[in-house]
Design an enzyme around this catalytic site. Structure first.
Site, PDB file in Angstrom:
ATOM      1  N   HIS A  57       0.857  -1.184   0.000  1.00 30.85           N
ATOM      2  CA  HIS A  57       0.000   0.000   0.000  1.00 30.85           C
ATOM      3  C   HIS A  57       0.895   1.236   0.000  1.00 30.85           C
ATOM      4  O   HIS A  57       1.959   1.234   0.627  1.00 30.85           O
ATOM      5  CB  HIS A  57      -0.872   0.030   1.249  1.00 30.85           C
ATOM      6  CG  HIS A  57      -1.831  -1.106   1.365  1.00 30.85           C
ATOM      7  ND1 HIS A  57      -2.796  -1.154   2.350  1.00 30.85           N
ATOM      8  CD2 HIS A  57      -1.992  -2.236   0.645  1.00 30.85           C
ATOM      9  CE1 HIS A  57      -3.501  -2.256   2.229  1.00 30.85           C
ATOM     10  NE2 HIS A  57      -3.027  -2.941   1.196  1.00 30.85           N
ATOM     11  N   GLU A  76       0.606   4.052   1.559  1.00 34.97           N
ATOM     12  CA  GLU A  76       0.774   4.629   2.889  1.00 34.97           C
ATOM     13  C   GLU A  76       1.835   3.871   3.692  1.00 34.97           C
ATOM     14  O   GLU A  76       2.628   4.469   4.412  1.00 34.97           O
ATOM     15  CB  GLU A  76      -0.564   4.614   3.661  1.00 34.97           C
ATOM     16  CG  GLU A  76      -1.712   5.272   2.937  1.00 34.97           C
ATOM     17  CD  GLU A  76      -2.470   4.315   2.004  1.00 34.97           C
ATOM     18  OE1 GLU A  76      -3.493   4.761   1.453  1.00 34.97           O
ATOM     19  OE2 GLU A  76      -2.055   3.150   1.830  1.00 34.97           O
ATOM     20  N   CYS A 109      -5.796   1.828   6.007  1.00 33.31           N
ATOM     21  CA  CYS A 109      -6.283   0.573   6.586  1.00 33.31           C
ATOM     22  C   CYS A 109      -5.588   0.386   7.937  1.00 33.31           C
ATOM     23  O   CYS A 109      -4.650   1.123   8.272  1.00 33.31           O
ATOM     24  CB  CYS A 109      -5.974  -0.592   5.640  1.00 33.31           C
ATOM     25  SG  CYS A 109      -4.232  -1.061   5.583  1.00 33.31           S
ATOM     26  N   CYS A 120      -1.716   0.124   7.652  1.00 34.38           N
ATOM     27  CA  CYS A 120      -1.068   1.396   7.324  1.00 34.38           C
ATOM     28  C   CYS A 120      -1.177   2.395   8.468  1.00 34.38           C
ATOM     29  O   CYS A 120      -0.251   3.168   8.713  1.00 34.38           O
ATOM     30  CB  CYS A 120      -1.656   1.971   6.038  1.00 34.38           C
ATOM     31  SG  CYS A 120      -1.311   0.947   4.587  1.00 34.38           S
TER      32      CYS A 120
END
Length: 161
Positions: free
Chosen positions: A54, A56, A84, A87
């Site tokens: 991801h 992030e 999420c 993250c």
């Protein structure tokens, strides 16, 4: 929301579209320091098989390797979607500052339900339930339709439409 911040969020939307065009879920993020300089940016890269890629999470790793603790604390992560839990935790553990997101996790979850698609493999939790000390702002209503449209394109593509 200042115009300068909207520009960072628009860049996140562009990065999300780049991710979609590359076959990934449409997410993009930009790391900005306290002076307003973009220090790093990334897009989702999970299509290669590593579901932790991801943007992030990768920006948190980048910040840990390239910024001092003080710089991290003063930085803001602008992102197309609320972090999420994975993250959110990475953001907090690295000591990054504020998060500003376009669309919330709850909105993504609602869209998946509307489109008859399964939810992700982890619980949908707001950032502050995972990382209560992190300052969070969002959603940014004027950009939500753009993000929803990208996610709809991804859903349609996944369904073979």
């Amino acid at each position: 929301m200042e115009e300068r911040e909207l520009a960072y969020l628009r860049r996140c939307v562009e990065l999300a579209e780049e991710a979609l065009d590359a076959g990934d879920h449409p997410f993009g993020s930009v790391l900005v320091d306290a002076e307003g300089k973009v220090r790093a940016e990334d897009r989702n890269r999970v299509s290669g098989g590593d579901s932790t890629r991801h943007p992030e999470f990768d920006l948190a790793r980048w910040a840990a390797e390239n910024l001092t603790p003080e710089e991290r604390e003063g930085a803001t992560v602008y992102t197309s979607g609320e972090h999420c839990p994975m993250c959110s935790a990475a953001h907090a553990w690295v000591g990054l500052g504020r998060i500003v997101y376009v669309a919330s996790s709850a909105q993504f979850s609602q869209w998946l339900s509307e489109w008859g698609l399964p939810q992700g493999p982890v619980s949908v939790l707001p950032v502050q339930e995972v990382a209560p000390a992190v300052r969070v702002e969002g959603p940014v209503d004027e950009l939500v339709p753009s993000i929803k449209a990208l996610h709809r394109r991804f859903a349609d593509k996944a369904a073979g439409a």
